[in-house]
Design an enzyme around this catalytic site. Structure first.
Site, PDB file in Angstrom:
ATOM      1  CG  HIS A  54      -2.145  -0.879   1.000  1.00 46.21           C
ATOM      2  ND1 HIS A  54      -3.096  -0.634   0.034  1.00 46.21           N
ATOM      3  CD2 HIS A  54      -2.545  -2.019   1.645  1.00 46.21           C
ATOM      4  CE1 HIS A  54      -4.043  -1.558   0.088  1.00 46.21           C
ATOM      5  NE2 HIS A  54      -3.731  -2.416   1.049  1.00 46.21           N
ATOM      6  CG  ASP A 107      -2.736   5.299  -2.617  1.00 45.02           C
ATOM      7  OD1 ASP A 107      -1.942   4.446  -3.043  1.00 45.02           O
ATOM      8  OD2 ASP A 107      -3.575   5.055  -1.740  1.00 45.02           O
TER       9      ASP A 107
END
Length: 401
Positions: free
Chosen positions: A144, A174
């Site tokens: 992540h 992200d």
């Protein structure tokens, strides 16, 4: 006040990307952010959600409030159904861009990989969003945002002195290093396509994107102008004149007076000049920070803002999420919009002729299955057949065509 609109089924497509058709194969995080950016700028984005079992990752559980999905229509597809890939490829025939965020090799196994799509549409731009990239030893590893920013080297630089590295929300991996870099790559490929007539594959890695965002600091670290220890440099909370300080009312004030003339105004505002050594005497920074903190704590946040009028001390209030839309500057520019009751950042940047807009709330999976496919020219016979076979699904509240 923020601009308030009620979303409808007819998207205005007023932005500079009006006329661009984009397929978004449903994913989380950077892929949706990239698709949101393109949609904000006027692209017609169809999001392909799972026909069953679609879910969200993170604190939000309601698709209607998942702001990263704003501005597009949702078609529910079962990619494991024998007819599922043909649904996607029928859209590919008519698309300019496809965005996917699976691990490397997954879309190939599903029958919608870049080679198959290029055979159907040689001008398609195929955007691939992963953490580690399409190849290399970690290509198949899971992770992540925090992991990608860690591997990029950027996370090691973020944090206060004597404390562990601090995850910067999901902004660096992200969104900045992932979705925004992919959007840039797509726009670059679209520009090149005007010359060649051909599409290409965009391999966007969040590790590489996060490293790219930190380019300046890689330079600083090799020229003796950046200390390896976190929280001891000018812009990482080390400098007393570049930090966040608590005010008398428990709120926070940002201070960023790096240049000498701005610093002079800051010192004058705080009335601490007699207590301070040279601005850039780093050996004195820890003691100076206490002087700054004690001074800032003597007034409320808003009192400091009022007191600074007419000066240039480079201060600003640290606003909470529910305060930012109501700040006079943000209100004057319409920086935030309200769509179906949800306040959210408006599209950026601004365009002088082709204004970008948000006029559709995030969709429920399958909310637009039939009408979105029809609007792209797929026949009702094919759509009805795919619905009957289970290759397509639809929400009970699918919008009328």
């Amino acid at each position: 006040m923020t601009e308030s609109v009620e979303s409808g089924d007819q998207h205005s497509f007023t932005g500079p990307l009006s006329g661009l058709r984009v397929i978004e194969v449903g994913s989380i995080g950077p892929g949706p952010f990239c698709a949101m950016l393109l949609s904000d700028l006027g692209a017609d984005v169809i999001r392909l959600d799972r026909a069953s079992g679609a879910g969200l990752v993170g604190p939000n559980a309601d698709f209607r409030t998942e702001l990263l999905h704003r501005g597009r229509r949702s078609v529910a597809v079962d990619l494991k159904n024998p007819a599922g890939p043909e649904v996607v490829l029928s859209l590919v025939d008519r698309a300019d861009v496809l965005i996917e965020g699976f691990r490397p090799g997954v879309t190939e196994r599903l029958g919608i990989g870049p080679e198959v799509c290029a055979q159907r549409n040689p001008s398609l731009i195929y955007g691939r969003m992963t953490g580690f990239g399409q190849d290399g030893p970690l290509a198949q590893a899971v992770g992540h945002d925090i992991n990608y920013v860690a591997l990029s080297g950027a996370l090691s630089m973020i944090g206060r002195k004597g404390e562990p590295p601090t995850p910067p929300l999901s902004l660096v991996g992200d969104f900045g290093g992932g979705g925004m870099i992919l959007a840039l790559g797509i726009l670059g490929a679209l520009y090149e396509r005007q010359r060649s007539g051909l599409g290409q594959v965009i391999d966007a890695s969040m590790v590489e994107g996060a490293a790219l965002l930190a380019t300046a600091f890689f330079g600083f670290s090799q020229t003796g102008t950046w200390n390896r220890e976190r929280g001891t440099n000018i812009v990482d909370s080390g400098a007393p004149y570049y930090d966040a300080y608590e005010t008398a009312d428990g709120k926070w004030l940002s201070v960023g007076a790096m240049e000498p003339h701005f610093y002079a105004d800051l010192v004058s505002l705080l009335e601490i000049g007699a207590q301070l050594p040279d601005q850039n005497d780093q050996s004195e920074w820890p003691a100076m920070k206490k002087v700054f903190a004690d001074a800032v704590r003597t007034r409320t946040r808003d009192q400091w803002i009022s007191a600074a009028e007419g000066l240039t001390p480079c201060i600003a209030p640290i606003l909470e999420f529910d305060e930012a839309p109501h700040h006079p500057h943000n209100r004057a520019r319409g920086s935030f919009v309200t769509v179906d009751g949800l306040v959210q950042p408006g599209p950026a940047p601004r365009f002088s002729r082709t204004a970008a807009t948000v006029d559709r709330r995030p969709p429920i999976p399958g909310e637009h299955t039939a009408q979105a496919l029809a609007s792209w020219g797929l026949s009702s016979t094919d759509v009805d057949g795919w619905l009957a076979s289970g290759a397509l699904g639809r929400s009970e509240r699918e919008s009328p065509s």
